[in-house]
Design a protein around this motif. Structure first.
Motif, PDB file in Angstrom:
ATOM      1  N   MET A 187      13.905  -0.082   8.571  1.00 23.00           N
ATOM      2  CA  MET A 187      14.255  -0.848   7.383  1.00 23.00           C
ATOM      3  C   MET A 187      13.563  -2.210   7.379  1.00 23.00           C
ATOM      4  O   MET A 187      13.130  -2.690   6.324  1.00 23.00           O
ATOM      5  CB  MET A 187      15.774  -1.032   7.291  1.00 23.00           C
ATOM      6  N   GLU A 188      13.459  -2.810   8.538  1.00 24.14           N
ATOM      7  CA  GLU A 188      12.775  -4.110   8.625  1.00 24.14           C
ATOM      8  C   GLU A 188      11.314  -3.968   8.209  1.00 24.14           C
ATOM      9  O   GLU A 188      10.776  -4.816   7.489  1.00 24.14           O
ATOM     10  CB  GLU A 188      12.869  -4.643  10.054  1.00 24.14           C
ATOM     11  N   TRP A 189      10.686  -2.870   8.634  1.00 24.41           N
ATOM     12  CA  TRP A 189       9.283  -2.653   8.249  1.00 24.41           C
ATOM     13  C   TRP A 189       9.165  -2.398   6.753  1.00 24.41           C
ATOM     14  O   TRP A 189       8.302  -2.973   6.081  1.00 24.41           O
ATOM     15  CB  TRP A 189       8.700  -1.468   9.024  1.00 24.41           C
ATOM     16  N   ILE A 190      10.038  -1.546   6.195  1.00 26.05           N
ATOM     17  CA  ILE A 190       9.989  -1.244   4.764  1.00 26.05           C
ATOM     18  C   ILE A 190      10.190  -2.519   3.944  1.00 26.05           C
ATOM     19  O   ILE A 190       9.427  -2.814   3.024  1.00 26.05           O
ATOM     20  CB  ILE A 190      11.056  -0.186   4.400  1.00 26.05           C
ATOM     21  N   HIS A 191      11.210  -3.291   4.294  1.00 22.73           N
ATOM     22  CA  HIS A 191      11.508  -4.508   3.531  1.00 22.73           C
ATOM     23  C   HIS A 191      10.456  -5.594   3.726  1.00 22.73           C
ATOM     24  O   HIS A 191      10.350  -6.499   2.891  1.00 22.73           O
ATOM     25  CB  HIS A 191      12.888  -5.039   3.897  1.00 22.73           C
ATOM     26  N   SER A 192       9.689  -5.496   4.809  1.00 24.13           N
ATOM     27  CA  SER A 192       8.614  -6.487   5.007  1.00 24.13           C
ATOM     28  C   SER A 192       7.557  -6.372   3.915  1.00 24.13           C
ATOM     29  O   SER A 192       6.780  -7.305   3.685  1.00 24.13           O
ATOM     30  CB  SER A 192       7.959  -6.292   6.384  1.00 24.13           C
ATOM     31  N   ARG A 193       7.543  -5.233   3.240  1.00 22.71           N
ATOM     32  CA  ARG A 193       6.577  -5.036   2.158  1.00 22.71           C
ATOM     33  C   ARG A 193       6.941  -5.829   0.903  1.00 22.71           C
ATOM     34  O   ARG A 193       6.122  -5.951  -0.017  1.00 22.71           O
ATOM     35  CB  ARG A 193       6.484  -3.546   1.777  1.00 22.71           C
ATOM     36  N   LEU A 194       8.170  -6.343   0.859  1.00 20.79           N
ATOM     37  CA  LEU A 194       8.603  -7.112  -0.310  1.00 20.79           C
ATOM     38  C   LEU A 194       7.703  -8.307  -0.583  1.00 20.79           C
ATOM     39  O   LEU A 194       7.569  -8.759  -1.715  1.00 20.79           O
ATOM     40  CB  LEU A 194      10.047  -7.589  -0.126  1.00 20.79           C
ATOM     41  N   LYS A 195       7.068  -8.822   0.470  1.00 20.53           N
ATOM     42  CA  LYS A 195       6.225 -10.010   0.297  1.00 20.53           C
ATOM     43  C   LYS A 195       5.009  -9.741  -0.584  1.00 20.53           C
ATOM     44  O   LYS A 195       4.385 -10.670  -1.094  1.00 20.53           O
ATOM     45  CB  LYS A 195       5.769 -10.549   1.658  1.00 20.53           C
ATOM     46  N   PHE A 196       4.706  -8.465  -0.812  1.00 19.38           N
ATOM     47  CA  PHE A 196       3.572  -8.125  -1.668  1.00 19.38           C
ATOM     48  C   PHE A 196       3.984  -8.004  -3.133  1.00 19.38           C
ATOM     49  O   PHE A 196       3.146  -7.744  -3.994  1.00 19.38           O
ATOM     50  CB  PHE A 196       2.909  -6.834  -1.186  1.00 19.38           C
ATOM     51  N   GLY A 197       5.276  -8.216  -3.405  1.00 21.69           N
ATOM     52  CA  GLY A 197       5.788  -8.307  -4.764  1.00 21.69           C
ATOM     53  C   GLY A 197       5.576  -7.049  -5.592  1.00 21.69           C
ATOM     54  O   GLY A 197       5.596  -5.932  -5.072  1.00 21.69           O
ATOM     55  N   ILE A 198       5.376  -7.268  -6.898  1.00 17.77           N
ATOM     56  CA  ILE A 198       5.103  -6.182  -7.838  1.00 17.77           C
ATOM     57  C   ILE A 198       3.610  -6.182  -8.126  1.00 17.77           C
ATOM     58  O   ILE A 198       3.049  -7.189  -8.552  1.00 17.77           O
ATOM     59  CB  ILE A 198       5.899  -6.373  -9.145  1.00 17.77           C
TER      60      ILE A 198
ATOM     61  N   GLY B  23      -6.237  -2.844  -0.682  1.00 20.12           N
ATOM     62  CA  GLY B  23      -5.233  -3.824  -0.299  1.00 20.12           C
ATOM     63  C   GLY B  23      -3.893  -3.221   0.074  1.00 20.12           C
ATOM     64  O   GLY B  23      -3.730  -2.002   0.175  1.00 20.12           O
ATOM     65  N   SER B  24      -2.925  -4.090   0.269  1.00 17.60           N
ATOM     66  CA  SER B  24      -1.622  -3.711   0.814  1.00 17.60           C
ATOM     67  C   SER B  24      -0.733  -3.054  -0.234  1.00 17.60           C
ATOM     68  O   SER B  24      -0.546  -3.596  -1.323  1.00 17.60           O
ATOM     69  CB  SER B  24      -0.910  -4.945   1.375  1.00 17.60           C
ATOM     70  N   PRO B  25      -0.125  -1.910   0.093  1.00 17.48           N
ATOM     71  CA  PRO B  25       0.845  -1.306  -0.825  1.00 17.48           C
ATOM     72  C   PRO B  25       2.153  -2.091  -0.832  1.00 17.48           C
ATOM     73  O   PRO B  25       2.524  -2.718   0.161  1.00 17.48           O
ATOM     74  CB  PRO B  25       1.047   0.101  -0.252  1.00 17.48           C
ATOM     75  N   THR B  26       2.837  -2.054  -1.946  1.00 14.69           N
ATOM     76  CA  THR B  26       4.105  -2.763  -2.088  1.00 14.69           C
ATOM     77  C   THR B  26       5.246  -1.948  -1.466  1.00 14.69           C
ATOM     78  O   THR B  26       5.072  -0.780  -1.102  1.00 14.69           O
ATOM     79  CB  THR B  26       4.436  -2.994  -3.564  1.00 14.69           C
ATOM     80  N   GLU B  27       6.421  -2.578  -1.390  1.00 14.19           N
ATOM     81  CA  GLU B  27       7.588  -1.864  -0.875  1.00 14.19           C
ATOM     82  C   GLU B  27       7.879  -0.630  -1.721  1.00 14.19           C
ATOM     83  O   GLU B  27       8.143   0.459  -1.193  1.00 14.19           O
ATOM     84  CB  GLU B  27       8.818  -2.777  -0.860  1.00 14.19           C
ATOM     85  N   PHE B  28       7.845  -0.775  -3.049  1.00 15.42           N
ATOM     86  CA  PHE B  28       8.182   0.353  -3.918  1.00 15.42           C
ATOM     87  C   PHE B  28       7.176   1.490  -3.751  1.00 15.42           C
ATOM     88  O   PHE B  28       7.544   2.668  -3.778  1.00 15.42           O
ATOM     89  CB  PHE B  28       8.244  -0.091  -5.379  1.00 15.42           C
TER      90      PHE B  28
ATOM     91  N   THR C 139       8.214   5.193  -2.605  1.00 19.55           N
ATOM     92  CA  THR C 139       7.857   6.313  -3.468  1.00 19.55           C
ATOM     93  C   THR C 139       7.077   7.368  -2.695  1.00 19.55           C
ATOM     94  O   THR C 139       7.339   8.575  -2.814  1.00 19.55           O
ATOM     95  CB  THR C 139       7.028   5.835  -4.673  1.00 19.55           C
ATOM     96  N   ALA C 140       6.118   6.916  -1.897  1.00 20.07           N
ATOM     97  CA  ALA C 140       5.332   7.856  -1.088  1.00 20.07           C
ATOM     98  C   ALA C 140       6.224   8.591  -0.092  1.00 20.07           C
ATOM     99  O   ALA C 140       6.074   9.806   0.115  1.00 20.07           O
ATOM    100  CB  ALA C 140       4.213   7.105  -0.365  1.00 20.07           C
ATOM    101  N   MET C 141       7.146   7.873   0.532  1.00 16.59           N
ATOM    102  CA  MET C 141       8.089   8.499   1.455  1.00 16.59           C
ATOM    103  C   MET C 141       8.899   9.587   0.752  1.00 16.59           C
ATOM    104  O   MET C 141       9.079  10.694   1.287  1.00 16.59           O
ATOM    105  CB  MET C 141       9.026   7.445   2.051  1.00 16.59           C
ATOM    106  N   ALA C 142       9.384   9.280  -0.449  1.00 11.60           N
ATOM    107  CA  ALA C 142      10.210  10.236  -1.191  1.00 11.60           C
ATOM    108  C   ALA C 142       9.415  11.492  -1.553  1.00 11.60           C
ATOM    109  O   ALA C 142       9.902  12.620  -1.380  1.00 11.60           O
ATOM    110  CB  ALA C 142      10.758   9.574  -2.450  1.00 11.60           C
TER     111      ALA C 142
END
Length: 437
Positions: A8-19, A116-121, A125-128
């Motif tokens: 979860m920490e890794w997934i949420h770390s993606r939040l910094k890349f915004g939308i 570049g870096s993928p976002t959290e969403f 989505t890819a995981m799902a």
């Protein structure tokens, strides 16, 4: 990653890349994962409000008909895992860990590329999609659009059917500041030859959707034209209505979700699934529809979490959602003393939303919560123009003080941001457990 907290920490770390809307990164991930999006029978659900409820109705009806159904929804209300669920059951912590470990090396490779870096969403989505195609194949996947449609990460899918619930003025900084611009983005989920069902009302939005459907030769079905609802009757614990469409009339359909707007979401689900039945894609009986609608549950949407005392939570996070909330409360609880606790994100259309609360009386509390984009309670009151409204920055203290004193003629409604509701709901449940009526 060996633990759920690490994942979860890794997934949420993606939040910094915004939308960061666009499909290039998702298409890259899909190719590396063996194109899971091509191995799913998906129903793609977009719109401003009602996406989650429509997904819930579809899922419940399909379950009653004996189908395994995966759902991808956002945001979550009770736990992160519910964003990826099978037959209404969130995936396990262990499956989250496995998915994160599968995706992480690809994400790191993608980060070093020109895309570049993928976002959290995008990561979720890819995981799902990988989960539903590879780890837990299902009969159908119900995919809820995250934001907009045209460039939303879910739009890599080619569905068997598309649904656009409605269109309202939300995320205007990203999607555009007119109904036509927002409709254009929502219409992006319409695919060549794939039928579209919609409950959109505005003429200007409908023109945009119909033009896109015509260009894509996509069969187009509109609430109020091709199928309809009538004989609406609010019930003690939900709604009752008649559905007419697909050459059928279904009388006295009942929902457990409250609000007149929910019958529109339910009608979209019924019309869509009857279309699939008539196309010989599913086997569906009338009883499956009736039972599925009654059983359908969607947390945080006009959800009565306590009858005694009466406590309701609702994620009314934009003008359309708040109008529906106000209308439902006025219709459902005339003569009751109503108290409303409200918190919202600062980037919402607060000027259009907050004055609507005036219709619900004088017991309005504006509060705030610990979230990066949460609006200060003082600002909410100022924008609302409701002079008698109260400011209570500590919502936990407010609820601890207020809930034990609720009488039988009172109703407490907590509304606003879905992120706020996700914090409030478990707190209220805990309070009620410690201080039962």
């Amino acid at each position: 990653m060996n633990t759920y907290s690490e994942a979860m920490e890794w997934i949420h770390s993606r939040l910094k890349f915004g939308i960061n809307l666009g499909l290039d990164r998702m298409e890259w991930l899909m190719e590396r994962l063996g194109h899971p999006e091509r191995r799913m029978k998906a129903l793609h659900v977009g719109g401003t409000n009602g996406k989650g409820s429509t997904v819930a109705f579809c899922r419940s009806i399909l379950n009653e008909a004996g189908y395994d159904v995966g759902t991808f929804t956002s945001p979550y209300i009770e736990q992160f895992n519910e964003r990826v669920s099978v037959n209404g059951i969130p995936i396990s912590d262990e499956e989250i860990i496995s998915l994160a470990n599968t995706i992480k090396p690809m994400v790191e490779e993608l980060e070093s590329s020109k895309l570049g870096s993928p976002t959290e969403f995008e990561v979720i989505t890819a995981m799902a999609m990988y989960y539903f195609a590879e780890l837990r194949p299902v009969d159908f996947v119900l995919l809820e659009v995250g934001l907009g449609g045209r460039f939303d990460s879910t739009n890599v899918v080619y569905p068997v059917l598309s649904v656009i619930t409605n269109i309202g003025m939300d995320h205007t900084r990203i999607l555009g500041n007119t109904v036509e611009k927002i409709a254009y983005e929502k219409a992006g989920i319409i695919k060549d030859g794939v039928p579209v069902f919609t409950a959109v009302k505005q003429d200007q939005a409908m023109r945009v959707l119909k033009a896109e459907a015509k260009e894509k030769a996509a069969p187009f079905f509109q609430l109020g034209i091709d199928f309809s609802v009538s004989q609406y009757e609010p019930r003690a614990t939900g709604e009752r209505f008649r559905f007419t469409g697909n050459g059928r009339e279904l009388d006295q359909l009942e929902l457990s979700l409250m609000g007149a707007h929910q019958i529109e979401n339910a009608s979209l689900a019924v019309a869509s699934l009857l279309y699939l039945k008539d196309a010989n894609m599913i086997s569906l009986k009338e009883q499956h529809i009736r039972t599925g609608l009654v059983k359908a549950y969607w947390p945080g949407r006009m959800e009565m979490i306590s009858k005694t005392p009466m406590i309701i939570v609702d994620g009314a996070h934009n003008p359309e959602g708040l109008r529906a909330f106000v209308a439902t409360m006025k219709q459902r609880f005339p003569g009751k003393k109503l108290t409303v606790v409200f918190a919202a994100l600062e980037d919402k259309d607060l000027g259009s939303m907050l004055p609507l609360l005036k219709e619900l009386g004088e017991n309005i509390y504006f509060t705030e919560f610990d979230f990066p984009r949460a609006a200060p309670a003082d600002k909410l009151k100022k924008v609302s123009g409701i002079a008698v409204a109260k400011v209570e920055k500590d919502w936990q203290a407010l609820l601890k003080r207020f809930i034990p004193l609720l009488n039988s003629d009172e109703v407490l409604a907590v509304t606003g941001s879905l992120y706020f509701i996700s914090e409030v709901k478990p707190a209220i449940v805990k309070l009620l457990t410690n201080h039962p009526a």
